[in-house]
Scaffold this motif. Structure first.
Motif, PDB file in Angstrom:
ATOM      1  N   VAL A   1      36.911  51.711  42.475  1.00 28.90           N
ATOM      2  CA  VAL A   1      37.248  51.944  41.072  1.00 28.90           C
ATOM      3  C   VAL A   1      35.967  52.311  40.336  1.00 28.90           C
ATOM      4  O   VAL A   1      34.953  51.624  40.443  1.00 28.90           O
ATOM      5  CB  VAL A   1      37.897  50.710  40.414  1.00 28.90           C
ATOM      6  CG1 VAL A   1      38.112  50.957  38.918  1.00 28.90           C
ATOM      7  CG2 VAL A   1      39.214  50.372  41.088  1.00 28.90           C
ATOM      8  N   ARG A   2      36.020  53.417  39.602  1.00 27.18           N
ATOM      9  CA  ARG A   2      34.892  53.825  38.762  1.00 27.18           C
ATOM     10  C   ARG A   2      35.392  54.038  37.338  1.00 27.18           C
ATOM     11  O   ARG A   2      36.550  54.380  37.123  1.00 27.18           O
ATOM     12  CB  ARG A   2      34.237  55.110  39.279  1.00 27.18           C
ATOM     13  CG  ARG A   2      33.597  54.971  40.651  1.00 27.18           C
ATOM     14  CD  ARG A   2      32.789  56.200  40.990  1.00 27.18           C
ATOM     15  NE  ARG A   2      31.598  56.301  40.158  1.00 27.18           N
ATOM     16  CZ  ARG A   2      30.791  57.364  40.141  1.00 27.18           C
ATOM     17  NH1 ARG A   2      31.083  58.424  40.889  1.00 27.18           N
ATOM     18  NH2 ARG A   2      29.726  57.396  39.368  1.00 27.18           N
TER      19      ARG A   2
ATOM     20  N   HIS B   1      30.739  49.004  37.161  1.00 27.73           N
ATOM     21  CA  HIS B   1      31.326  50.278  36.796  1.00 27.73           C
ATOM     22  C   HIS B   1      31.672  51.100  38.027  1.00 27.73           C
ATOM     23  O   HIS B   1      32.256  52.164  37.927  1.00 27.73           O
ATOM     24  CB  HIS B   1      30.388  51.063  35.882  1.00 27.73           C
ATOM     25  CG  HIS B   1      29.111  51.471  36.542  1.00 27.73           C
ATOM     26  ND1 HIS B   1      28.051  50.633  36.639  1.00 27.73           N
ATOM     27  CD2 HIS B   1      28.763  52.624  37.132  1.00 27.73           C
ATOM     28  CE1 HIS B   1      27.066  51.252  37.266  1.00 27.73           C
ATOM     29  NE2 HIS B   1      27.470  52.464  37.576  1.00 27.73           N
ATOM     30  N   SER B   2      31.299  50.648  39.206  1.00 29.41           N
ATOM     31  CA  SER B   2      31.676  51.306  40.456  1.00 29.41           C
ATOM     32  C   SER B   2      31.894  50.225  41.505  1.00 29.41           C
ATOM     33  O   SER B   2      30.973  49.787  42.165  1.00 29.41           O
ATOM     34  CB  SER B   2      30.585  52.287  40.903  1.00 29.41           C
ATOM     35  OG  SER B   2      30.933  52.897  42.131  1.00 29.41           O
ATOM     36  N   SER B   3      33.126  49.746  41.624  1.00 30.37           N
ATOM     37  CA  SER B   3      33.420  48.651  42.527  1.00 30.37           C
ATOM     38  C   SER B   3      34.897  48.665  42.835  1.00 30.37           C
ATOM     39  O   SER B   3      35.592  49.636  42.596  1.00 30.37           O
ATOM     40  CB  SER B   3      33.004  47.320  41.896  1.00 30.37           C
ATOM     41  OG  SER B   3      33.832  47.045  40.771  1.00 30.37           O
ATOM     42  N   ARG B   4      35.383  47.548  43.368  1.00 34.27           N
ATOM     43  CA  ARG B   4      36.814  47.405  43.635  1.00 34.27           C
ATOM     44  C   ARG B   4      37.471  46.448  42.656  1.00 34.27           C
ATOM     45  O   ARG B   4      38.664  46.192  42.718  1.00 34.27           O
ATOM     46  CB  ARG B   4      37.030  46.912  45.066  1.00 34.27           C
ATOM     47  CG  ARG B   4      36.481  47.852  46.128  1.00 34.27           C
ATOM     48  CD  ARG B   4      36.716  47.318  47.522  1.00 34.27           C
ATOM     49  NE  ARG B   4      38.124  47.167  47.836  1.00 34.27           N
ATOM     50  CZ  ARG B   4      38.596  46.689  48.998  1.00 34.27           C
ATOM     51  NH1 ARG B   4      37.746  46.335  49.936  1.00 34.27           N
ATOM     52  NH2 ARG B   4      39.883  46.583  49.211  1.00 34.27           N
ATOM     53  N   SER B   5      36.695  45.888  41.734  1.00 35.10           N
ATOM     54  CA  SER B   5      37.236  44.839  40.870  1.00 35.10           C
ATOM     55  C   SER B   5      38.089  45.398  39.746  1.00 35.10           C
ATOM     56  O   SER B   5      38.999  44.717  39.269  1.00 35.10           O
ATOM     57  CB  SER B   5      36.090  44.016  40.282  1.00 35.10           C
ATOM     58  OG  SER B   5      35.339  44.797  39.375  1.00 35.10           O
ATOM     59  N   GLY B   6      37.810  46.607  39.260  1.00 32.28           N
ATOM     60  CA  GLY B   6      38.549  47.151  38.151  1.00 32.28           C
ATOM     61  C   GLY B   6      38.244  46.479  36.838  1.00 32.28           C
ATOM     62  O   GLY B   6      39.038  46.544  35.901  1.00 32.28           O
ATOM     63  N   ARG B   7      37.087  45.839  36.728  1.00 31.23           N
ATOM     64  CA  ARG B   7      36.714  45.114  35.503  1.00 31.23           C
ATOM     65  C   ARG B   7      35.389  45.656  34.993  1.00 31.23           C
ATOM     66  O   ARG B   7      34.424  45.791  35.737  1.00 31.23           O
ATOM     67  CB  ARG B   7      36.582  43.620  35.780  1.00 31.23           C
ATOM     68  CG  ARG B   7      36.411  42.743  34.551  1.00 31.23           C
ATOM     69  CD  ARG B   7      36.476  41.268  34.959  1.00 31.23           C
ATOM     70  NE  ARG B   7      36.467  40.389  33.787  1.00 31.23           N
ATOM     71  CZ  ARG B   7      35.370  39.885  33.250  1.00 31.23           C
ATOM     72  NH1 ARG B   7      34.189  40.174  33.793  1.00 31.23           N
ATOM     73  NH2 ARG B   7      35.454  39.095  32.205  1.00 31.23           N
ATOM     74  N   LEU B   8      35.376  45.992  33.714  1.00 28.35           N
ATOM     75  CA  LEU B   8      34.183  46.573  33.107  1.00 28.35           C
ATOM     76  C   LEU B   8      33.819  45.779  31.862  1.00 28.35           C
ATOM     77  O   LEU B   8      34.653  45.555  30.993  1.00 28.35           O
ATOM     78  CB  LEU B   8      34.434  48.041  32.724  1.00 28.35           C
ATOM     79  CG  LEU B   8      33.273  48.783  32.072  1.00 28.35           C
ATOM     80  CD1 LEU B   8      32.188  49.062  33.107  1.00 28.35           C
ATOM     81  CD2 LEU B   8      33.746  50.076  31.438  1.00 28.35           C
TER      82      LEU B   8
END
Length: 830
Positions: free
Chosen positions: A43-44, A68-75
């Motif tokens: 996810v970005r 901001h670039s991971s698999r969590s989807g949280r920013l």
């Protein structure tokens, strides 16, 4: 792969949580979240259409503490100022396909002062309904408005705040008299502002009869969202107090959702059909009634009414995707492919909610999203497009061997060579800034398939738990996203023209390591990848640039499609440069610059080709090394020549952007013209001498001598001697062919070797016996055949007509070139 999650009729991917709009004060910390119905591989987050990068302290990304670039989807975003405001959108990948969420707006909470007004004094007769206006200050979110009389807050029971912040005083008495002012409060920031003017109201028990009139002009325009409530203001005063009547221009007022209130008309659960002009009339029997018109606009968020179904299209075919939307105001429609905007693609055209793709290629496969956006928000529809690749069968080696004496082996070898896809070279990388690099590459000279355009691909080499970079080791193929987290290849959207050999990649992250590669798309709509670049670490700038910029001195138009530039460079021996980057674009365009590369520190001129006729271009330069590029030179503007239409123009000279242009081509042209002119002059001189001698002999000798003289000129031996006057050796003339141009004495021919072959063994595979080619060369094969053809005979078994010496094309021998397949060149190592 994504197909595992696709039902038969729909994409099967959707966001179970999408980012929500947020209003936040400076210094606050906000959180955006998104997630798919299935776990995403990556996810970005995109901010205002771009992926953030760490480049400046005040940049948006420097305020991002979440992933901001991971698999969590949280920013998580720390809000400092307006740099962090804007649209935030998450893009989630499953395999090579991606889905983008609706964007969520982050806006700063703010409150400004009241509009400037002068003090007001009103006198009314008791019993009237009075409307007082303080105005509405700008506030995000809308401010809470409070009225004060004689510096005391009014109780809620005596006020009615309409949609525009108007105070309605019903059936006023002397107790309502006094000085009024307003205070606005932003409930997020806690800010308050007070009006700097006062409204003085005087209430009298009786007075002269007076016709209805408005104390202040009521609001004339109301814009609300469908489903909301609104009160249309209309309150005039007079003596006696006037009565009100409402009507709708060209329609009827809905009876079940309207209520007549003191000072206005209240509408509940407004629908799109309620939109229109509402007219109120105030009358008291004195004078003429007063009228007021208020226009009601009803907005609706975007809705996708109809979208295309999933499609399977053959490579090379055409297809159309449809997206029917509604909303008010009319939504703006945009298209995404795998989370990226569909732009700069000559195969794709969008209009009126339709996306047309002509000559579909494999790169067009993936998830298409149609986004509809207006002032109230966004909505999207999605569809999956699958592309069935063409079935290409390789030509067996046995098919290349001659079956009989008359087999056209030369033509077969030439056609086979034309089907080879020669890949681009391994790219070289130069740092341009903390978030961008310049990628440059080459293509070896070859007779393979023509290239339609290039694509630049890159991927980040992420760290594993033991500190090593992950993304594929030595000898591993880099074909897909299976190499691990963060190793998915990213592809630029723009089609790079075949004459361009440089491209700027931006949106990268400082202090990260990347690999790059170039993909070429050929005339058969297939593609081939070049080798991967070496690892490139994008370091952070130390604000010290040792490279001085070049000085752009002069520009000149050399043709309708080319401009020549000249520059100076005062370089340093301590930091030698590798070459120069040339940037150019049409002056009337605000688009990106096109980039070209001039290799070599000593170069001081370059010809920019493939330009438009009679068009002005802005041009600037940079010098570069492996590690950095200089600042830009000053910009010069020059216009190409106007296209000549009266006479056929010679084709423009095509100059590769990676090769410095000298003066050799012009010198060769003048030399050829000089030689041709000299030959014509000698031929004319010889003809004049011949005529004069013939006339003189006719007057001084008998007809027999003249006949002998004529026979002498018919002697073949003398003819050859005459030809030698023009600088040609008779030994070199074999059926119109010169031995130096295409005629080989040896019995072996080394067909053009593959430039990418890594060993001498690979290159030696290209050596072929000349015997296979000699039978097919009608121009100049062997001395025996050339002599025979010169006397009018042909080779046994060859019934093809022999060319006349005056029509021999000696350049044909240059086209019989074969690029041998290089299996090693097909490997892409990381």
């Amino acid at each position: 792969m994504l197909q595992n999650f696709l039902p038969s009729e729909e994409v099967g991917l959707w966001f179970v949580r999408s980012p929500e709009p947020i209003v936040a004060p400076p210094g606050d910390e906000v959180v955006f979240e998104c997630s798919l119905n299935v776990p995403a591989e990556q996810v970005r987050w995109r901010h205002n259409g771009h992926f953030p990068h760490h480049s400046h302290d005040n940049d948006t990304s420097s305020s991002i503490s979440g992933n901001h670039s991971s698999r969590s989807g949280r920013l998580v975003v720390r809000v400092h100022d307006e740099h962090q405001a804007g649209d935030y959108q998450c893009v989630a990948w499953i395999g090579a396909s991606a889905l983008a969420s609706v964007p969520a707006k982050l806006s700063l909470a703010d409150l400004q002062g009241f509009p400037h007004q002068s003090n007001q004094l009103y006198e009314v007769v008791a019993g009237n309904t009075v409307a007082l206006h303080c105005g509405t200050p700008y506030s995000n979110p809308p401010a809470l408005l409070q009225y004060y009389r004689n510096k005391e807050k009014l109780q809620t029971s005596v006020e009615l705040l309409a949609s525009v912040g108007t105070l309605i005083l019903q059936n006023v008495t002397s107790q309502d008299a006094g000085s009024y002012h307003c205070v606005a409060t932003n409930y997020i920031t806690g800010q308050t502002v007070a009006s700097h003017f006062s409204i003085t109201l005087q209430v009298v028990s009786q007075g002269a009869h007076k016709a209805p009139h408005f104390l202040g002009t009521p609001c004339t325009k109301y814009t609300i969202q469908a489903g909301s409530n609104v009160t249309l203001e209309c309150s005039a005063v007079g003596n006696p107090p006037p009565q009100v009547t409402w009507l709708k221009s060209g329609g009827t007022i809905p009876p079940n959702r309207t209520e007549l209130l003191p000072g206005g008309l209240h509408l509940s659960h407004v629908r799109k059909g309620d939109e229109g002009v509402y007219v109120c009339e105030m009358s008291n029997g004195i004078g003429q009634p007063v009228r007021h018109s208020a226009t009601l606009y009803v907005q609706e968020p975007p809705v996708i009414v109809r979208e295309s179904k999933n499609q399977i299209v053959k490579e090379g075919g055409d297809t159309q995707l449809e997206c029917l939307v509604k909303g008010s105001p009319a939504p703006r429609i945009s298209w995404l492919l795998n989370g990226e905007p569909v732009v700069n693609d000559s195969h794709v055209e969008t209009s009126d909610g339709k996306l047309n793709i002509t000559q579909v290629e494999k790169r067009h496969a993936g998830i298409y999203q149609c986004f509809a956006t207006n002032d109230l928000g966004s909505a999207y529809g999605s569809v999956m497009l699958q592309v069935l690749p063409k079935q290409v069968t390789a030509l067996p080696t046995s098919d290349l061997m001659p079956e009989s004496e008359g087999t056209d082996l030369d033509g077969m070898l030439y056609r086979w060579a034309q089907s080879v896809m020669i890949p681009p070279s391994r790219p070289n990388i130069t740092r341009l800034s903390d978030s961008s690099v310049m990628v440059r590459w080459g293509v070896p000279l070859n007779d393979g398939l023509p290239i339609q355009f290039f694509k630049v691909q890159y991927r980040e080499m992420t760290r594993t738990g033991n500190g090593r970079r992950r993304g594929g080791g030595s000898g591993a193929r880099s074909r897909g996203p299976s190499q691990g987290k963060g190793s998915r290849w990213m592809t630029n959207n723009e089609d790079i023209p075949p004459h361009i050999r440089s491209y700027e990649v931006n949106g990268l992250e400082t202090d990260h390591t990347y690999r790059f590669r170039i993909a070429a798309v050929y005339s058969n709509n297939d593609n081939k990848l070049g080798p991967n670049s070496a690892r490139f670490h994008l370091h952070k700038s130390n604000n010290k640039n040792p490279l001085p910029p070049p000085i752009l001195m002069h520009t000149e138009a050399v043709s309708p499609t080319a401009i020549k530039i000249h520059w100076q460079y005062m370089g340093s021996a301590v930091v030698p440069v590798e070459g120069f980057y040339v940037y150019y674009r049409e002056t009337s365009s605000a688009g990106d610059y096109i980039k070209a590369t001039v290799e070599g520190e000593a170069q001081r001129s370059f010809i920019i080709t493939h330009l438009q006729a009679d068009t002005s271009y802005d041009i600037k330069l940079q010098s570069f090394t492996v590690g950095a590029a200089s600042d830009f030179s000053t910009i010069l503007t020059h216009k190409t020549l106007r296209a000549v239409t009266e006479t056929p123009a010679l084709p423009p000279q095509v100059v590769s952007p990676n090769v410095a242009v000298g003066e050799s081509s012009s010198t060769q042209l003048y030399l050829v013209l000089g030689v041709v002119g000299g030959l014509l002059f000698l031929f004319l001189l010889f003809f004049i001498v011949f005529i004069c001698n013939r006339q003189r002999n006719n007057t001084s000798h008998s007809s027999q001598d003249a006949s002998e003289h004529q026979d002498k000129f018919s002697d073949p031996a003398l003819q050859l001697e005459t030809v030698n006057v023009f600088g040609l050796n008779s030994k070199n003339l074999l059926n119109g062919c010169v031995t130096q141009n295409g005629f080989l004495h040896s019995n072996k021919l080394n067909i053009t070797s593959n430039p990418l072959a890594e060993t001498d063994e690979d290159k030696n595979q290209n050596v072929m016996e000349m015997a296979y080619l000699s039978r097919q060369n009608n121009n100049c094969s062997t001395v025996r055949e050339a002599s025979a053809s010169g006397s009018g005979s042909s080779a046994p078994g060859d019934e093809r007509p022999q060319p006349s010496p005056s029509k021999v094309n000696t350049s044909e021998a240059k086209s019989w070139r074969v690029i041998a397949p290089n299996k090693a060149a097909e490997e892409n190592y990381v």
